[in-house]
Design a protein around this motif. Structure first.
Motif, mmCIF file in Angstrom:
data_model
loop_
_atom_site.group_PDB
_atom_site.id
_atom_site.type_symbol
_atom_site.label_atom_id
_atom_site.label_comp_id
_atom_site.label_asym_id
_atom_site.label_seq_id
_atom_site.Cartn_x
_atom_site.Cartn_y
_atom_site.Cartn_z
ATOM 1 N N MET A 230 -6.469 -15.526 25.971
ATOM 2 C CA MET A 230 -5.136 -15.458 25.371
ATOM 3 C C MET A 230 -4.746 -13.990 25.162
ATOM 4 N N ARG A 231 -3.585 -13.608 25.665
ATOM 5 C CA ARG A 231 -3.132 -12.216 25.529
ATOM 6 C C ARG A 231 -2.179 -12.080 24.344
ATOM 7 N N VAL A 232 -2.500 -11.151 23.480
ATOM 8 C CA VAL A 232 -1.736 -10.946 22.252
ATOM 9 C C VAL A 232 -1.345 -9.487 22.135
ATOM 10 N N SER A 233 -0.109 -9.229 21.738
ATOM 11 C CA SER A 233 0.343 -7.860 21.461
ATOM 12 C C SER A 233 0.436 -7.668 19.960
ATOM 13 N N LEU A 234 -0.077 -6.545 19.484
ATOM 14 C CA LEU A 234 -0.026 -6.240 18.053
ATOM 15 C C LEU A 234 1.286 -5.550 17.717
ATOM 16 N N PHE A 235 2.047 -6.156 16.811
ATOM 17 C CA PHE A 235 3.255 -5.556 16.244
ATOM 18 C C PHE A 235 2.826 -4.961 14.905
ATOM 19 N N ILE A 236 2.600 -3.660 14.871
ATOM 20 C CA ILE A 236 1.903 -3.043 13.750
ATOM 21 C C ILE A 236 2.787 -2.872 12.517
ATOM 22 N N THR A 237 4.078 -2.654 12.691
ATOM 23 C CA THR A 237 5.063 -2.364 11.634
ATOM 24 C C THR A 237 4.917 -0.934 11.116
ATOM 25 N N CYS A 238 5.995 -0.427 10.546
ATOM 26 C CA CYS A 238 6.036 0.976 10.102
ATOM 27 C C CYS A 238 5.019 1.271 9.011
ATOM 28 N N LEU A 239 4.970 0.426 7.968
ATOM 29 C CA LEU A 239 4.084 0.699 6.840
ATOM 30 C C LEU A 239 2.619 0.642 7.246
ATOM 31 N N ALA A 240 2.257 -0.317 8.083
ATOM 32 C CA ALA A 240 0.866 -0.389 8.534
ATOM 33 C C ALA A 240 0.534 0.820 9.397
ATOM 34 N N ASP A 241 1.431 1.185 10.288
ATOM 35 C CA ASP A 241 1.195 2.318 11.182
ATOM 36 C C ASP A 241 1.017 3.615 10.407
ATOM 37 N N GLN A 242 1.882 3.853 9.436
ATOM 38 C CA GLN A 242 1.899 5.135 8.738
ATOM 39 C C GLN A 242 0.971 5.193 7.526
ATOM 40 N N MET A 243 0.745 4.049 6.865
ATOM 41 C CA MET A 243 0.026 4.090 5.595
ATOM 42 C C MET A 243 -1.183 3.162 5.516
ATOM 43 N N TYR A 244 -1.196 2.094 6.312
ATOM 44 C CA TYR A 244 -2.297 1.139 6.240
ATOM 45 C C TYR A 244 -2.830 0.798 7.633
ATOM 46 N N PRO A 245 -3.227 1.802 8.429
ATOM 47 C CA PRO A 245 -3.708 1.498 9.785
ATOM 48 C C PRO A 245 -4.950 0.620 9.797
ATOM 49 N N GLU A 246 -5.741 0.666 8.695
ATOM 50 C CA GLU A 246 -6.946 -0.157 8.635
ATOM 51 C C GLU A 246 -6.622 -1.649 8.638
ATOM 52 N N VAL A 247 -5.414 -2.008 8.188
ATOM 53 C CA VAL A 247 -5.000 -3.411 8.238
ATOM 54 C C VAL A 247 -4.843 -3.853 9.693
ATOM 55 N N GLY A 248 -4.212 -3.015 10.493
ATOM 56 C CA GLY A 248 -4.071 -3.318 11.916
ATOM 57 C C GLY A 248 -5.417 -3.430 12.604
ATOM 58 N N GLU A 249 -6.355 -2.561 12.218
ATOM 59 C CA GLU A 249 -7.696 -2.608 12.805
ATOM 60 C C GLU A 249 -8.386 -3.928 12.471
ATOM 61 N N SER A 250 -8.222 -4.394 11.227
ATOM 62 C CA SER A 250 -8.827 -5.669 10.838
ATOM 63 C C SER A 250 -8.229 -6.822 11.643
ATOM 64 N N VAL A 251 -6.918 -6.800 11.823
ATOM 65 C CA VAL A 251 -6.255 -7.845 12.604
ATOM 66 C C VAL A 251 -6.806 -7.883 14.025
ATOM 67 N N VAL A 252 -6.920 -6.713 14.649
ATOM 68 C CA VAL A 252 -7.392 -6.652 16.041
ATOM 69 C C VAL A 252 -8.831 -7.146 16.152
ATOM 70 N N ARG A 253 -9.692 -6.720 15.234
ATOM 71 C CA ARG A 253 -11.088 -7.156 15.301
ATOM 72 C C ARG A 253 -11.216 -8.672 15.147
ATOM 73 N N LEU A 254 -10.431 -9.242 14.250
ATOM 74 C CA LEU A 254 -10.491 -10.694 14.057
ATOM 75 C C LEU A 254 -9.937 -11.447 15.260
ATOM 76 N N LEU A 255 -8.872 -10.934 15.850
ATOM 77 C CA LEU A 255 -8.324 -11.571 17.053
ATOM 78 C C LEU A 255 -9.320 -11.494 18.214
ATOM 79 N N HIS A 256 -9.982 -10.333 18.355
ATOM 80 C CA HIS A 256 -11.016 -10.202 19.389
ATOM 81 C C HIS A 256 -12.124 -11.224 19.176
ATOM 82 N N ARG A 257 -12.456 -11.460 17.931
ATOM 83 C CA ARG A 257 -13.528 -12.404 17.586
ATOM 84 C C ARG A 257 -13.239 -13.801 18.134
#
Length: 249
Positions: free
Chosen positions: A1-28
């Motif tokens: 399944m191919r998924v694109s991450l829509f990170i949003t401004c706040l996650a990109d600029q202030m909470y990038p670790e949230v995006g990292e958690s999302v990606v790791r769980l999706l990879h799982r």
């Protein structure tokens, strides 16, 4: 399944670790995740401030960014809600772009919504032995109808004690530009929300929107309250790691 991450401004600029958690769980769960670098803002700040032409241009860019995607997943109910609820209004007089917006809407999900509704995942084997309370964000709950999904995921986390947040449906006072335009009212709202969080005696506050977490977390920090503030994806990823250590994986 191919998924694109829509990170949003706040996650990109202030909470990038949230995006990292999302990606790791999706990879799982077997997802192939990409990150279209063309993406910027969803247009919500401009839209909320009355600048619809500017919001429309930003929205066009986001539509282009995810044109190739099979699924689009975001750690923000607010930004996902903007796409779902307001993009059809932005392009109501532009049939071609409205059709493109509707294609984006059909494949765009908030993180917990995607895990439960699309992947069919509720039990990640997570372990998190803490007292936790949960703030449901207005946009995820009211615009997207994300109500049960976060609770279903937390219900399967071993050791987690979920304590109901008093007046949980009340807004935290952030509301994007509302917090700037109506600062005094916003502060009164977040003070009430922080007091309700503290009344639970939970050590951890969980949410699904960085705007809410930033606002409530900022107030708790200002009052020197020892409450850890986490996005649901962070809780689940940490819980998965705890579970693997516990079971020797």
């Amino acid at each position: 399944m191919r998924v694109s991450l829509f990170i949003t401004c706040l996650a990109d600029q202030m909470y990038p670790e949230v995006g990292e958690s999302v990606v790791r769980l999706l990879h799982r769960y077997g997802c192939e995740v990409d990150f279209p670098e063309l993406q910027t803002c969803c247009g919500q700040p401009a839209y909320n401030s009355g600048y619809q032409d500017e919001a429309r241009e930003v929205a066009r860019n986001l539509i282009r960014a995810f044109d190739h995607s099979d699924y689009v997943v975001s750690p923000s109910g607010s930004c996902t809600g903007m796409v779902h609820h307001y993009y059809p209004q932005l392009f109501e007089n532009e049939p071609e772009w409205k059709a493109k917006a509707e294609r984006l809407i059909a494949k765009t999900y908030e993180f917990s919504q995607f895990l439960v509704g699309v992947l069919g995942v509720k039990d990640l084997g997570a372990v998190f032995p803490e007292k936790v309370t949960y703030h449901p964000s207005c946009h995820a709950m009211r615009l997207l109808g994300v109500k049960s999904e976060p609770g279903e995921l937390m219900a399967h986390v071993e050791g987690l004690e979920l304590i109901d947040l008093p007046r949980k449906e009340d807004c935290c006072g952030f509301g994007g530009t509302f917090a700037v335009k109506m600062a005094d009212m916003s502060e009164a709202m977040v003070c009430e929300k922080a007091a309700n969080v503290c009344a639970t005696n939970a050590g951890v506050l969980i949410g699904t929107d960085m705007g809410c977490l930033m606002n409530i977390g900022g107030r708790l920090n200002k009052e020197n309250k020892p409450v850890r503030v986490m996005h649901l994806a962070q809780l689940l990823e940490e819980g998965v790691k705890n579970g693997e250590r516990k079971h020797g994986k």
